[in-house]
Design a protein around this motif. Structure first.
Motif, short mmCIF file in Angstrom:
data_model
loop_
_atom_site.label_atom_id
_atom_site.label_comp_id
_atom_site.label_asym_id
_atom_site.label_seq_id
_atom_site.Cartn_x
_atom_site.Cartn_y
_atom_site.Cartn_z
N MET A 69 0.84 -1.19 0.00
CA MET A 69 0.00 0.00 0.00
C MET A 69 0.88 1.24 0.00
SD MET A 69 -3.21 0.64 0.14
CE MET A 69 -4.17 2.12 0.24
N VAL A 70 0.61 2.13 -0.92
CA VAL A 70 1.39 3.36 -1.03
C VAL A 70 0.68 4.46 -0.26
CG1 VAL A 70 2.32 5.02 -2.66
CG2 VAL A 70 2.14 2.64 -3.32
N LYS A 71 1.46 5.26 0.45
CA LYS A 71 0.88 6.33 1.26
C LYS A 71 0.75 7.59 0.41
CE LYS A 71 1.41 8.55 5.74
NZ LYS A 71 0.06 8.95 5.77
N TYR A 72 -0.44 8.17 0.42
CA TYR A 72 -0.69 9.45 -0.23
C TYR A 72 -0.56 10.55 0.80
CZ TYR A 72 -2.49 7.24 -4.47
OH TYR A 72 -2.60 6.54 -5.64
N SER A 73 -0.25 11.75 0.36
CA SER A 73 -0.07 12.84 1.31
C SER A 73 -1.40 13.35 1.85
CB SER A 73 0.68 14.00 0.66
OG SER A 73 -0.10 14.55 -0.37
N ARG A 74 -2.50 13.03 1.17
CA ARG A 74 -3.82 13.44 1.64
C ARG A 74 -4.81 12.33 1.35
NH1 ARG A 74 -5.96 19.04 -0.45
NH2 ARG A 74 -4.35 19.72 0.99
N GLU A 75 -5.74 12.13 2.24
CA GLU A 75 -6.79 11.13 2.04
C GLU A 75 -8.11 11.84 1.75
OE1 GLU A 75 -6.53 7.84 1.71
OE2 GLU A 75 -4.37 8.09 1.96
N ALA A 76 -8.99 11.16 1.07
CA ALA A 76 -10.28 11.74 0.72
C ALA A 76 -11.19 11.81 1.94
CB ALA A 76 -10.94 10.91 -0.37
N LYS A 77 -12.09 12.80 1.93
CA LYS A 77 -13.05 12.91 3.03
C LYS A 77 -13.99 11.71 3.02
CE LYS A 77 -12.85 17.90 2.88
NZ LYS A 77 -13.32 19.00 2.08
N ASN A 78 -14.42 11.33 1.83
CA ASN A 78 -15.32 10.18 1.67
C ASN A 78 -14.65 9.20 0.71
OD1 ASN A 78 -17.38 8.39 1.40
ND2 ASN A 78 -18.91 9.88 0.74
N GLY A 79 -14.04 8.15 1.25
CA GLY A 79 -13.28 7.20 0.44
C GLY A 79 -14.10 6.46 -0.59
N SER A 80 -15.40 6.28 -0.32
CA SER A 80 -16.23 5.53 -1.27
C SER A 80 -16.63 6.38 -2.48
CB SER A 80 -17.49 5.03 -0.57
OG SER A 80 -18.24 6.12 -0.08
N LYS A 81 -16.49 7.71 -2.39
CA LYS A 81 -16.87 8.60 -3.49
C LYS A 81 -15.65 9.22 -4.17
CE LYS A 81 -21.42 8.70 -3.24
NZ LYS A 81 -22.25 8.36 -4.39
N SER A 82 -14.47 8.59 -4.01
CA SER A 82 -13.26 9.15 -4.60
C SER A 82 -12.40 8.05 -5.20
CB SER A 82 -12.47 9.92 -3.54
OG SER A 82 -11.98 9.02 -2.58
N CYS A 83 -11.46 8.47 -6.04
CA CYS A 83 -10.50 7.53 -6.63
C CYS A 83 -9.14 8.21 -6.68
CB CYS A 83 -10.95 7.08 -8.02
SG CYS A 83 -11.07 8.42 -9.19
N LYS A 84 -8.09 7.38 -6.76
CA LYS A 84 -6.73 7.89 -6.71
C LYS A 84 -5.93 7.35 -7.89
CE LYS A 84 -6.54 6.51 -2.06
NZ LYS A 84 -5.80 6.17 -0.88
N ALA A 85 -4.83 8.04 -8.19
CA ALA A 85 -3.86 7.56 -9.17
C ALA A 85 -2.50 8.13 -8.78
CB ALA A 85 -4.24 7.98 -10.58
N MET A 86 -1.45 7.36 -9.06
CA MET A 86 -0.11 7.80 -8.69
C MET A 86 0.89 7.33 -9.74
SD MET A 86 2.06 6.83 -5.29
CE MET A 86 1.70 8.20 -4.22
N GLY A 87 1.89 8.18 -10.00
CA GLY A 87 3.01 7.83 -10.86
C GLY A 87 4.30 8.07 -10.11
N VAL A 88 5.20 7.10 -10.12
CA VAL A 88 6.44 7.19 -9.35
C VAL A 88 7.63 7.17 -10.32
CG1 VAL A 88 7.82 6.09 -7.56
CG2 VAL A 88 5.34 6.01 -7.42
N ASP A 89 8.60 8.02 -10.07
CA ASP A 89 9.83 8.12 -10.88
C ASP A 89 9.51 8.30 -12.36
OD1 ASP A 89 11.93 8.02 -9.00
OD2 ASP A 89 11.54 5.89 -8.70
N LEU A 90 8.66 9.26 -12.66
CA LEU A 90 8.29 9.54 -14.05
C LEU A 90 9.40 10.34 -14.72
CD1 LEU A 90 4.62 10.60 -13.35
CD2 LEU A 90 5.40 8.39 -14.16
N ARG A 91 9.78 9.94 -15.92
CA ARG A 91 10.90 10.60 -16.60
C ARG A 91 10.41 11.82 -17.38
NH1 ARG A 91 15.43 7.03 -19.14
NH2 ARG A 91 16.27 9.13 -19.13
N VAL A 92 9.88 12.78 -16.64
CA VAL A 92 9.50 14.08 -17.19
C VAL A 92 10.07 15.14 -16.27
CG1 VAL A 92 7.40 13.47 -18.43
CG2 VAL A 92 7.30 13.84 -16.00
N HIS A 93 10.24 16.34 -16.80
CA HIS A 93 10.81 17.42 -16.00
C HIS A 93 9.87 17.78 -14.86
CE1 HIS A 93 14.17 18.10 -18.61
NE2 HIS A 93 13.38 18.25 -19.66
N GLU A 148 -16.13 12.74 -6.39
CA GLU A 148 -17.41 13.05 -7.00
C GLU A 148 -17.98 14.30 -6.35
OE1 GLU A 148 -20.30 9.96 -6.78
OE2 GLU A 148 -19.77 9.15 -8.73
N LYS A 149 -18.54 15.18 -7.17
CA LYS A 149 -19.19 16.36 -6.62
C LYS A 149 -20.48 15.95 -5.93
CE LYS A 149 -18.36 18.78 -10.55
NZ LYS A 149 -18.83 19.59 -11.62
#
Length: 160
Positions: A1-25, A152-153
């Motif tokens: 499990m990767v730790k995010y710097s912030r968690e959603a207020k309502n986990g069931s109404k949100s989704c996450k995505a993460m990219g690690v060591d991306l070769r972009v500036h 989700e709004k």
């Protein structure tokens, strides 16, 4: 499990995505991410596609040294802007990943908003370049980590 710097207020109404060591500036990705924060998913995807086609620019607000001026930046009440195509394509891929995560959780993808997006520096890659008179200088690259949170709004309910 990767730790995010912030968690959603309502986990069931949100989704996450993460990219690690991306070769972009890092700096270009930081400014691109800052431009799409707060946008809805569809609007952000359309904006990034326009950046790739150089129809709209990314305003540079923090890292402004030697950044050229363009009239496309007037849209954001700025004068400096660029078209970081590689960063835009990476963020489009992350948005696509977040959208598929949302579909897996049975969320309404038309109603998603980017509430949190963070770009942080990754460990630099080391190379070297050879200079005149037998000297050697460092030749570093600046990759980055990106994490995003889409929610989700909530439908506003009027008080009776």
């Amino acid at each position: 499990m990767v730790k995010y710097s912030r968690e959603a207020k309502n986990g069931s109404k949100s989704c996450k995505a993460m990219g690690v060591d991306l070769r972009v500036h890092y700096k270009n990705t930081y400014e691109t991410a800052r431009a799409i924060k707060g946008m809805s998913l569809r609007v952000a995807q359309q904006y990034l596609e326009d950046v790739c086609e150089k129809k709209r620019c990314v305003p540079f607000r923090k890292y402004t040294g030697c950044i050229g001026r363009t009239p496309q930046a007037k849209e954001f009440k700025m004068s400096q802007g660029r078209w970081p195509v590689k960063s835009a394509k990476i963020l489009l891929g992350l948005l696509r990943n977040a959208e598929s995560n949302a579909e897996f959780k049975n969320l309404d993808t038309e109603n998603l908003t980017i509430t949190h997006i963070q770009v942080s520096m990754a460990q630099q890659g080391r190379r070297r370049t050879f200079r005149a008179h037998g000297r050697v200088n460092a030749y570093m690259n600046c990759p980055c980590h990106v994490e995003m949170l889409l929610e989700e709004k909530e439908e506003s309910v009027e008080k009776p």
